[in-house]
Design a protein around this motif. Structure first.
Motif, short mmCIF file in Angstrom:
data_model
loop_
_atom_site.label_atom_id
_atom_site.label_comp_id
_atom_site.label_asym_id
_atom_site.label_seq_id
_atom_site.Cartn_x
_atom_site.Cartn_y
_atom_site.Cartn_z
N ALA A 124 53.07 44.26 37.85
CA ALA A 124 53.87 43.66 36.78
C ALA A 124 53.23 43.93 35.42
CB ALA A 124 54.03 42.16 37.01
N HIS A 125 51.94 44.31 35.41
CA HIS A 125 51.22 44.49 34.16
C HIS A 125 50.72 45.91 33.93
CE1 HIS A 125 51.38 40.18 33.70
NE2 HIS A 125 50.90 40.05 34.93
N THR A 126 51.01 46.83 34.86
CA THR A 126 50.56 48.21 34.71
C THR A 126 51.48 49.12 35.50
OG1 THR A 126 48.61 49.66 34.78
CG2 THR A 126 48.94 48.20 36.67
N THR A 127 51.19 50.40 35.49
CA THR A 127 52.00 51.36 36.25
C THR A 127 51.30 51.66 37.57
OG1 THR A 127 50.88 53.28 35.31
CG2 THR A 127 52.82 52.42 34.11
N ALA A 128 52.09 52.14 38.53
CA ALA A 128 51.54 52.48 39.83
C ALA A 128 50.42 53.53 39.72
CB ALA A 128 52.65 52.95 40.77
N PRO A 129 50.58 54.60 38.91
CA PRO A 129 49.47 55.58 38.81
C PRO A 129 48.18 54.96 38.25
CG PRO A 129 51.51 56.55 38.00
CD PRO A 129 51.78 55.09 38.24
N LEU A 163 47.24 51.79 38.48
CA LEU A 163 46.70 50.91 39.52
C LEU A 163 46.03 51.74 40.61
CD1 LEU A 163 46.26 48.16 40.80
CD2 LEU A 163 48.56 48.32 41.77
N LEU A 164 46.66 52.82 41.04
CA LEU A 164 46.10 53.67 42.07
C LEU A 164 44.77 54.27 41.61
CD1 LEU A 164 46.47 54.78 44.88
CD2 LEU A 164 47.81 56.65 43.91
N ALA A 165 44.70 54.71 40.35
CA ALA A 165 43.46 55.26 39.81
C ALA A 165 42.37 54.19 39.79
CB ALA A 165 43.69 55.82 38.41
N ALA A 166 42.71 52.97 39.40
CA ALA A 166 41.73 51.89 39.36
C ALA A 166 41.23 51.56 40.77
CB ALA A 166 42.34 50.65 38.71
N VAL A 167 42.12 51.53 41.75
CA VAL A 167 41.71 51.27 43.13
C VAL A 167 40.79 52.38 43.61
CG1 VAL A 167 42.54 51.12 45.52
CG2 VAL A 167 43.70 49.84 43.73
N ARG A 203 38.81 54.27 41.81
CA ARG A 203 37.50 54.09 41.18
C ARG A 203 36.72 52.96 41.85
NH1 ARG A 203 40.59 54.82 36.58
NH2 ARG A 203 40.57 52.59 36.12
N ALA A 204 37.40 51.87 42.13
CA ALA A 204 36.73 50.72 42.74
C ALA A 204 36.22 51.07 44.14
CB ALA A 204 37.69 49.54 42.82
N LEU A 205 36.98 51.86 44.89
CA LEU A 205 36.57 52.20 46.26
C LEU A 205 35.46 53.23 46.32
CD1 LEU A 205 40.02 52.29 48.07
CD2 LEU A 205 38.28 50.52 48.21
N THR A 206 35.33 54.05 45.27
CA THR A 206 34.32 55.11 45.29
C THR A 206 33.09 54.76 44.48
OG1 THR A 206 35.40 56.23 43.44
CG2 THR A 206 36.00 56.92 45.68
N ARG A 207 33.12 53.64 43.77
CA ARG A 207 31.97 53.23 42.95
C ARG A 207 30.82 52.79 43.84
NH1 ARG A 207 34.18 49.30 39.33
NH2 ARG A 207 34.97 51.10 38.26
N THR A 208 29.64 53.23 43.49
CA THR A 208 28.43 52.83 44.21
C THR A 208 28.09 51.39 43.80
OG1 THR A 208 27.64 55.10 44.17
CG2 THR A 208 26.00 53.37 44.63
N PRO A 209 27.87 50.50 44.77
CA PRO A 209 27.52 49.13 44.41
C PRO A 209 26.29 49.10 43.49
CG PRO A 209 27.92 49.30 46.76
CD PRO A 209 27.92 50.70 46.20
N GLY A 210 26.39 48.34 42.43
CA GLY A 210 25.29 48.20 41.48
C GLY A 210 25.28 49.24 40.38
N ALA A 211 26.15 50.28 40.52
CA ALA A 211 26.19 51.32 39.50
C ALA A 211 26.98 50.84 38.29
CB ALA A 211 26.84 52.59 40.06
N ALA A 212 26.67 51.38 37.14
CA ALA A 212 27.39 51.01 35.92
C ALA A 212 28.81 51.51 36.00
CB ALA A 212 26.69 51.62 34.71
N PRO A 213 29.82 50.73 35.50
CA PRO A 213 31.22 51.16 35.54
C PRO A 213 31.41 52.41 34.68
CG PRO A 213 31.01 48.96 34.57
CD PRO A 213 29.65 49.42 34.92
N CYS A 214 32.36 53.24 35.10
CA CYS A 214 32.67 54.47 34.37
C CYS A 214 33.45 54.20 33.11
CB CYS A 214 33.48 55.44 35.24
SG CYS A 214 32.61 55.93 36.72
#
Length: 160
Positions: A136-141, A143-147, A149-160
């Motif tokens: 409701a607050h963003t587009t599907a592409p 949201l998919l890109a954010a998911v 990034r979240a799934l491939t981010r190394t725990p404890g690493a600085a956000p991109c």
């Protein structure tokens, strides 16, 4: 012929003190997690069920055990549970099983399967609502890109 060993996970009702852990490891080799709320044990027994029983008997009252489970699924993909209910709870469960015309083991197995299936359904519904709220607050592409990034981010690493 050598006896097979079964990996068992012990969930404790509270963290062990260092002294309790030392005392328990004198009974059998145990590996504790970082906060001593879970233990792993290798128990020799012919079957996983016998290993659960042997572990419960050997540890006796040494540990504040909540649940003992097999660490790996069996050939049917099932994890065995060993729960020691207080006498009053056991009597209530037995009465409910008798009322349902089922052996206690089957009654508990079916109740657990039903609860797990209900939990899976509730979790799926919760995630669906959360995704709809995000969309409701963003587009599907986006949201998919954010998911991704979240799934491939190394725990404890600085956000991109």
């Amino acid at each position: 012929m050598t006896m097979p060993h079964h990996a068992l996970d012990i969930t404790l009702t509270r963290p062990l003190t260092p002294a309790e852990l030392r005392q328990a490891t004198r009974t059998m080799p145990l590996a504790a997690n970082h906060d001593a709320t879970h233990l792993l044990a290798l128990v020799p027994a012919k079957t996983p069920g016998k290993a659960l029983t042997r572990l419960r008997r050997q540890t006796g009252g040494l540990l504040p055990i909540d649940v003992i489970t097999t660490h790996y699924p069996d050939a049917d993909g099932k994890i065995l549970l060993n729960v020691a209910f207080p006498p009053a709870t056991h009597a209530d469960l037995q009465a409910a099983a008798d009322g349902a015309g089922q052996p206690l083991r089957l009654f508990l197995q079916l109740a657990l399967q039903h609860a797990l299936a209900r939990n899976v359904g509730e979790e799926a519904e919760r995630l669906d609502r959360a995704v709809q709220n995000l969309l409701a607050h963003t587009t599907a592409p986006h949201l998919l890109a954010a998911v991704g990034r979240a799934l491939t981010r190394t725990p404890g690493a600085a956000p991109c």
